[in-house]
Design an enzyme around this catalytic site. Structure first.
Site, PDB file in Angstrom:
ATOM      1  N   LYS A  37      30.958  32.992  -5.573  1.00 43.89           N
ATOM      2  CA  LYS A  37      29.964  33.682  -4.734  1.00 43.89           C
ATOM      3  C   LYS A  37      30.346  35.152  -4.550  1.00 43.89           C
ATOM      4  O   LYS A  37      31.459  35.564  -4.877  1.00 43.89           O
ATOM      5  CB  LYS A  37      29.915  32.981  -3.367  1.00 43.89           C
ATOM      6  N   ARG A 135      29.820  25.702  11.399  1.00 43.05           N
ATOM      7  CA  ARG A 135      29.068  26.637  10.577  1.00 43.05           C
ATOM      8  C   ARG A 135      28.005  25.809   9.857  1.00 43.05           C
ATOM      9  O   ARG A 135      27.143  25.255  10.525  1.00 43.05           O
ATOM     10  CB  ARG A 135      30.052  27.366   9.640  1.00 43.05           C
ATOM     11  N   TYR A 267      38.425  65.459   8.135  1.00 43.98           N
ATOM     12  CA  TYR A 267      37.684  65.584   9.405  1.00 43.98           C
ATOM     13  C   TYR A 267      38.575  65.294  10.604  1.00 43.98           C
ATOM     14  O   TYR A 267      39.305  64.300  10.638  1.00 43.98           O
ATOM     15  CB  TYR A 267      36.526  64.589   9.421  1.00 43.98           C
ATOM     16  N   MET A 315      33.169  59.900   3.336  1.00 41.86           N
ATOM     17  CA  MET A 315      32.185  59.089   2.621  1.00 41.86           C
ATOM     18  C   MET A 315      32.499  58.989   1.123  1.00 41.86           C
ATOM     19  O   MET A 315      32.383  57.916   0.522  1.00 41.86           O
ATOM     20  CB  MET A 315      30.785  59.692   2.799  1.00 41.86           C
TER      21      MET A 315
HETATM   22  C1  LIG Z   1      33.820  30.694   0.374  1.00 44.08           C
HETATM   23  C2  LIG Z   1      33.921  29.222   0.458  1.00 44.08           C
HETATM   24  C3  LIG Z   1      34.926  28.526  -0.231  1.00 44.08           C
HETATM   25  C4  LIG Z   1      36.098  29.214  -0.903  1.00 44.08           C
HETATM   26  O1  LIG Z   1      36.967  29.680   0.116  1.00 44.08           O
HETATM   27  P1  LIG Z   1      38.355  30.400  -0.260  1.00 44.08           P
HETATM   28  O2  LIG Z   1      39.026  30.584   1.046  1.00 44.08           O
HETATM   29  O3  LIG Z   1      37.986  31.691  -0.902  1.00 44.08           O
HETATM   30  O4  LIG Z   1      39.056  29.495  -1.172  1.00 44.08           O
HETATM   31  C5  LIG Z   1      34.861  27.151  -0.262  1.00 44.08           C
HETATM   32  N1  LIG Z   1      33.874  26.492   0.390  1.00 44.08           N
HETATM   33  C6  LIG Z   1      32.915  27.119   1.094  1.00 44.08           C
HETATM   34  C7  LIG Z   1      31.883  26.337   1.810  1.00 44.08           C
HETATM   35  C8  LIG Z   1      32.918  28.515   1.184  1.00 44.08           C
HETATM   36  O5  LIG Z   1      31.983  29.126   1.905  1.00 44.08           O
END
Ligand SMILES: *Cc1c(COP(=O)(O)O)cnc(C)c1O
Length: 379
Positions: A37, A135, A267, A315
């Site tokens: 992802k 979550r 800055y 920036m």
């Molecule tokens: C991002 C994610 C992972 C991978 O997590 P890592 O800590 O990068 O290994 C696995 N399962 C879910 C549901 C995630 O959101």
């Protein structure tokens, strides 16, 4: 003149990603779903996907459907799971592309069933149990009815439940009491699902930290992300796990100048040169994903030594005080990399700016170009 080095580039070592994948798969001795992802954690979705597959990954995991569709559009045929959906998601597109979808609630299951009927396909579904992260996933209170609905949809031929899964809150603290409690809640969720007839589903719970540290969470499949890219989720030295960081972030010095003692830099003049010195201008800034918080904090390799960024990150640029080192325009600086050429690691940056390396690698971008080295999965 030799050809100019890129002004600012992220160099990704595909062989490192493949080797890290192989190390993890070997360690667990069971299938591995590689999480790619967020543009492969900033390493590039498609090159990362091909590299993990070359390293032996059995499946790919992505957060959102668009990421899965991009994998399919590029011709990647490995199993793909996408897990984060909003109402109205185009599940028909997921089914047509043979992407497995995660379901956390009955309303989402209804949408998936509707898509299955509309397309005439059987949806491959993974049911997400919330075992304590709060979550995604169905809570223990909502799980029995979700499982019952899924079992009915499976009996009707609309879906096939191929996974039962959950995600951990504290896998990076391997002795934390939530770990045992999440495993217990997960086991109960699995028992309920199996009793309802969902017996073919594979169970998975382990992210990178759990893949490295918690064998009790490995079940039928592990699901690491960050460790594939050579970063230690436990905050230590990845090499102790046989992993190698795949990302190097480098830039080319744009300008140097000799300045007298007492000169204020960038800055707000939050850095003042104590002695006469050489300043080197590095042409990357917060618009490129270099955190502004790195000003006066993060280390950069320049002129053979690590030096803290002098003053605020702007920036488009920041400044280094390189003392009397012979640094010239065109010289290389390295923000972070594998750490074996004297450069800082992403972990060192994370410590310096009070974040996690995950955030640094996924946000680096902007005007950095990306260059791939190594051949694993190259097309
Ligand atoms: C991002 C994610 C992972 C991978 O997590 P890592 O800590 O990068 O290994 C696995 N399962 C879910 C549901 C995630 O959101």
């Amino acid at each position: 003149m030799t050809s100019a080095a890129a002004r600012a580039e992220v160099v990704v070592d595909l062989d490192a990603i493949a080797a890290n994948t192989a190390v993890l798969r070997e360690r667990v001795g069971r299938p591995l779903m590689a999480v790619v992802k967020a543009d492969g954690y900033g390493h590039g979705l498609l090159p990362a996907a091909r590299a993990v597959l070359a390293g032996g990954a059995d499946a790919l995991g992505v957060a959102v459907l668009e990421e899965g569709l991009a994998l399919r559009a590029a011709g990647i045929t490995a199993p793909v799971l996408a897990w984060l959906h909003t109402p109205g998601t185009d599940y028909a597109a997921a089914l047509t592309a043979d992407i497995e979808v995660s379901v956390s609630a009955e309303w989402a299951l209804e949408e998936v069933v509707a898509a299955a009927r509309a397309t005439g396909r059987t949806a491959r579904v993974q049911l997400f149990a919330d075992t304590g992260l709060s979550r995604e996933g169905a809570t223990p209170a909502d799980w029995p009815s979700l499982v019952a609905a899924a079992a009915r949809a499976e009996a009707d031929g609309d879906i096939s439940v191929v996974g039962l899964w959950s995600h951990m809150a504290y896998a990076d603290a391997p002795t934390h009491p939530t770990i045992g409690s999440q495993v217990r809640v997960f086991d109960e969720a699995v028992t309920l699902a199996r009793a309802a007839g969902l017996t073919d589903a594979r169970r998975h719970l382990a992210n990178s930290a759990a893949t490295l540290a918690l064998p009790d969470t490995w079940y039928d499949l592990v699901r690491p992300g960050v460790a594939l890219y050579g970063l230690d989720p436990l905050g230590g030295d990845a090499a102790t796990h046989g992993l190698r960081p795949a990302m190097t972030v480098r830039a080319t010095v744009a300008l140097t100048k000799r300045v007298p003692a007492g000169v204020g830099v960038s800055y707000g003049h939050t850095y003042v040169a104590e002695t006469e010195t050489t300043l080197a201008l590095v042409p990357v800034g917060y618009a490129d994903g270099v955190p502004r918080a790195a000003g006066n904090r993060a280390p950069v390799l320049a002129g053979g030594a690590q030096r803290r960024i002098a003053g605020r990150v702007c920036m488009d640029q920041f400044v280094l005080d390189v003392g009397d080192a012979a640094v010239r325009p065109g010289d290389e600086v390295v923000l972070w990399g594998a750490g074996d050429r004297g450069e800082p690691t992403a972990q060192a940056w994370a410590d310096a700016v009070d974040t996690i390396h995950y955030e640094l690698v996924t946000r680096i971008g902007g005007r950095f170009t990306r260059r791939y080295v190594g051949s694993a999965g190259a097309v």
